[in-house]
Write an enzyme that holds these catalytic residues in place. Structure first.
Site, short mmCIF file in Angstrom:
data_model
loop_
_atom_site.label_atom_id
_atom_site.label_comp_id
_atom_site.label_asym_id
_atom_site.label_seq_id
_atom_site.Cartn_x
_atom_site.Cartn_y
_atom_site.Cartn_z
N HIS A 125 -9.97 -10.51 -0.91
CA HIS A 125 -9.61 -9.30 -1.31
C HIS A 125 -9.29 -9.10 -2.65
O HIS A 125 -9.32 -10.15 -3.30
CB HIS A 125 -8.25 -8.83 -0.41
CG HIS A 125 -7.24 -9.75 -0.96
ND1 HIS A 125 -6.22 -9.49 -2.05
CD2 HIS A 125 -6.72 -10.91 -0.44
CE1 HIS A 125 -5.38 -10.74 -2.07
NE2 HIS A 125 -5.55 -11.34 -1.15
N HIS B 140 1.64 -15.47 -5.82
CA HIS B 140 2.69 -14.08 -5.94
C HIS B 140 3.77 -14.63 -7.09
O HIS B 140 4.61 -13.87 -7.02
CB HIS B 140 3.31 -13.92 -4.54
CG HIS B 140 2.25 -13.59 -3.56
ND1 HIS B 140 2.70 -12.69 -2.54
CD2 HIS B 140 0.96 -13.49 -3.35
CE1 HIS B 140 1.65 -12.26 -1.69
NE2 HIS B 140 0.48 -13.09 -2.45
N ASP C 294 -7.38 -6.86 -4.49
CA ASP C 294 -6.24 -6.24 -5.06
C ASP C 294 -5.26 -7.54 -5.18
O ASP C 294 -5.56 -8.69 -4.64
CB ASP C 294 -5.39 -5.43 -4.10
CG ASP C 294 -4.94 -5.76 -2.68
OD1 ASP C 294 -6.13 -6.66 -2.31
OD2 ASP C 294 -4.11 -5.65 -2.24
N ASP D 24 -5.47 -16.16 -5.61
CA ASP D 24 -5.25 -15.01 -4.44
C ASP D 24 -5.72 -13.65 -4.87
O ASP D 24 -4.89 -13.01 -5.53
CB ASP D 24 -3.62 -15.00 -4.27
CG ASP D 24 -3.50 -14.24 -2.85
OD1 ASP D 24 -4.24 -13.59 -2.26
OD2 ASP D 24 -2.28 -14.10 -2.55
N GLU E 125 -5.28 -5.45 0.70
CA GLU E 125 -4.60 -6.53 1.55
C GLU E 125 -3.07 -6.89 1.20
O GLU E 125 -2.37 -7.04 2.37
CB GLU E 125 -5.50 -8.06 1.47
CG GLU E 125 -5.24 -8.99 2.29
CD GLU E 125 -3.95 -9.88 2.08
OE1 GLU E 125 -3.41 -10.29 3.02
OE2 GLU E 125 -3.52 -9.76 0.76
N GLU E 126 -2.80 -6.77 0.16
CA GLU E 126 -1.33 -7.12 -0.25
C GLU E 126 -0.35 -6.04 0.28
O GLU E 126 0.69 -6.44 0.14
CB GLU E 126 -1.36 -7.37 -1.66
CG GLU E 126 -2.09 -8.61 -2.42
CD GLU E 126 -1.68 -9.75 -1.94
OE1 GLU E 126 -0.79 -9.82 -1.36
OE2 GLU E 126 -2.10 -10.91 -2.28
N ASP F 183 -12.00 -15.36 6.19
CA ASP F 183 -11.26 -14.69 5.14
C ASP F 183 -9.95 -15.60 4.53
O ASP F 183 -10.20 -16.85 4.84
CB ASP F 183 -10.35 -13.92 6.21
CG ASP F 183 -9.42 -12.75 5.48
OD1 ASP F 183 -9.78 -12.89 4.00
OD2 ASP F 183 -8.58 -12.21 6.11
ZN LIG Z 1 -4.32 -12.91 -0.49
#
Ligand SMILES: [Zn+2]
Length: 491
Positions: A124, A463, A126, A159, A193-194, A220
């Site tokens: 992903h 994150h 985003d 990520d 995704e987030e 994934d």
């Molecule tokens: Zn992720």
């Protein structure tokens, strides 16, 4: 037989038994060794690492941030990234068919043998927001994509823009080599995704289902090649997640008559609630080593020092000791059972008013052996009474557990050995969520794994602040994707 003789005989029998057990323990430990993969040939893949790094850095500079509330979203940044991918990877865009699904991208690389089930490689693009106020803690600005001393900095470096750009680079490399897959290979790059992936992975899954596509397997994000993260393990470990945990939230509600706080009864709603929470904490949801966790620890422990190997090689004897040890650590405990986490509390609205209701909100992360209903039943049986009730807030079950003996898994494992050498490989359980909850619905097996190395100090980047990846590590991961696609697309 006289007493003396009897004691002697009993002592002899005991000593014989102890020696016997000790011999069995030692033999089992000595046999508990890693399988040998010394004959696996290392892949020789020459890459322009500076070019790879520059491309990842460029992708990081697009502020494709998913906010929980939709108003902060900068749509233009998302379109710009899509256009950048189309412009930067002309070979790929010529050879593969692209379909935009909302702002997610779905590519199809037609396989030579249409009778074979396709595979899906996904990531992903985003990213999560930078926590307001934390910008100054970044050594390099979070959307700078600065490359300094061989390190690429910025949000998405791990990520999951490294996943997206890694896959694009891998397919480009294979096209340049003239590679033709046997199975069709789908690539997808999600844009949400987030925030649950409903409009991206969810919509792509619906589209594939509509077209009657059933995948052999999907790959994934979800785990990494761990370096020093798994306690007691000295070698690298590719932890290929084969399932993800579910989640459910329950309100524990204590009720009482209320009244003025100047003449309180012995117990009130708050003290009843406190007892209920304590009971929950003292009685974790039953779990332990079984199924997936047994296989994982069995694989990994073969690479550990002698004493640890001894424990895991002799679960018939040390089972309870191992369970206690693993349950004591938050990380390993989360792999063994559904976890219990009280997170929110509320009671009276005023300092001198006894509450008529006190509520504790408790979040459970569901192990595949349990489900939303069984957790509600367990908690109700444990704490419900005349004054305590349990209210469900809703939840989602754990995913199905994918097969770690299937070809997809062994292809990924083999690819990791071709790139990283003779490292530990084990199936794992993902304790967070991913887009695989969608893709898994149209795949026989769904695996969750990024072929990059992750060290303990990288964990805070997820994150959090100072997300980064080294150029060398990124390039190794691209080699990982190349081998995964090469091996995985064969019959
Ligand atoms: Zn992720």
């Amino acid at each position: 037989m006289n007493l003396k003789k009897m004691i002697k005989a009993a002592a002899f029998a005991t000593v014989t038994l102890v020696i016997g057990i000790a011999v069995i323990v030692v033999i089992k430990t000595l046999n508990h060794t890693p399988p040998s993969f010394s004959d696996v040939a290392r892949a020789n893949i020459q890459l322009d690492e500076a070019q790879l790094a520059a491309n990842l850095a460029a992708a990081i500079r697009f502020k494709t941030v998913s906010f929980q509330a939709s108003e902060g979203k900068e749509n233009q940044e998302f379109s710009n990234l899509i256009n950048w991918i189309i412009a930067t990877y002309p070979k790929l865009n010529q050879a593969l068919e692209l379909k935009l699904v909302n702002q997610s991208m779905l590519y199809k690389w037609q396989g030579a043998n249409a009778a074979l089930k396709p595979i899906l490689i996904t990531g992903h693009y985003d990213v999560v927001p930078v926590i307001p106020g934390s910008e100054a803690k970044w050594q390099q600005p979070p959307f700078s994509g600065n490359i300094i001393d061989g390190v690429i900095w910025g949000r998405g470096a791990l990520d999951d823009k490294s996943g997206v750009v890694g896959i694009l680079q891998a397919v480009t490399y294979l096209l340049e080599q003239g590679f033709q897959p046997q199975r069709s290979v789908y690539l997808s790059f999600g844009h949400d995704e987030e925030i649950g992936g409903r409009n991206g992975a969810g919509a792509i899954t619906a589209l594939l289902r509509e077209q009657g596509v059933q995948l052999a397997w999907s790959l994934d994000e979800g785990s990494f090649v761990f370096d020093g993260i798994f306690p007691g393990l000295e070698t690298l470990m590719a932890s290929i997640n084969v399932a993800e945990k579910g989640s459910t939230t329950l309100d524990i509600v204590a009720t009482a008559p209320g009244g003025h706080s100047s003449m309180p009864p012995q117990k009130n709603a708050v003290s009843d609630l406190a007892e209920a929470i304590t009971k929950l904490q003292d009685n974790p949801v039953p779990g332990g080593l079984s199924g997936l966790s047994t296989v994982m620890f069995d694989n990994v422990s073969r690479y550990m020092p002698f004493t640890m190997r001894g424990l895991f090689a002799n679960q018939w004897l040390f089972g309870p000791v191992i369970d206690r040890q693993l349950s004591a650590s938050a990380t390993t405990n989360a792999m063994l059972r559904t976890t219990t986490a009280p997170t929110m509390l509320s009671a009276s609205v005023k300092t001198n008013v006894l509450p008529i209701e006190a509520i504790a909100t408790v979040n459970f992360r569901i192990h595949p052996r349990d489900n939303v209903q069984s957790i509600e039943d367990y908690v109700t049986a444990l704490v419900a009474s005349d004054t305590i009730s349990v209210r469900a807030r809703g939840g989602i079950n754990a995913s199905a557990v994918s097969d770690w003996r299937a070809k997809g898994y062994t292809d990924i494992a083999q690819s990791m050995r071709e790139v990283y050498g003779d490292i530990a490989v084990a199936p794992g359980l993902m304790i967070a969520g991913s887009d695989s909850k969608h893709y898994g619905q149209v795949a026989d097996d769904a695996y969750r794994f990024n072929p990059f190395v992750l060290a303990a100090e990288d964990l805070t980047g997820f994150h959090g602040t100072n997300e980064k990846i080294s150029v060398a590590n990124f390039a190794q991961g691209v080699r990982g994707y190349i081998q995964i696609i090469r091996n995985g697309s064969e019959e």
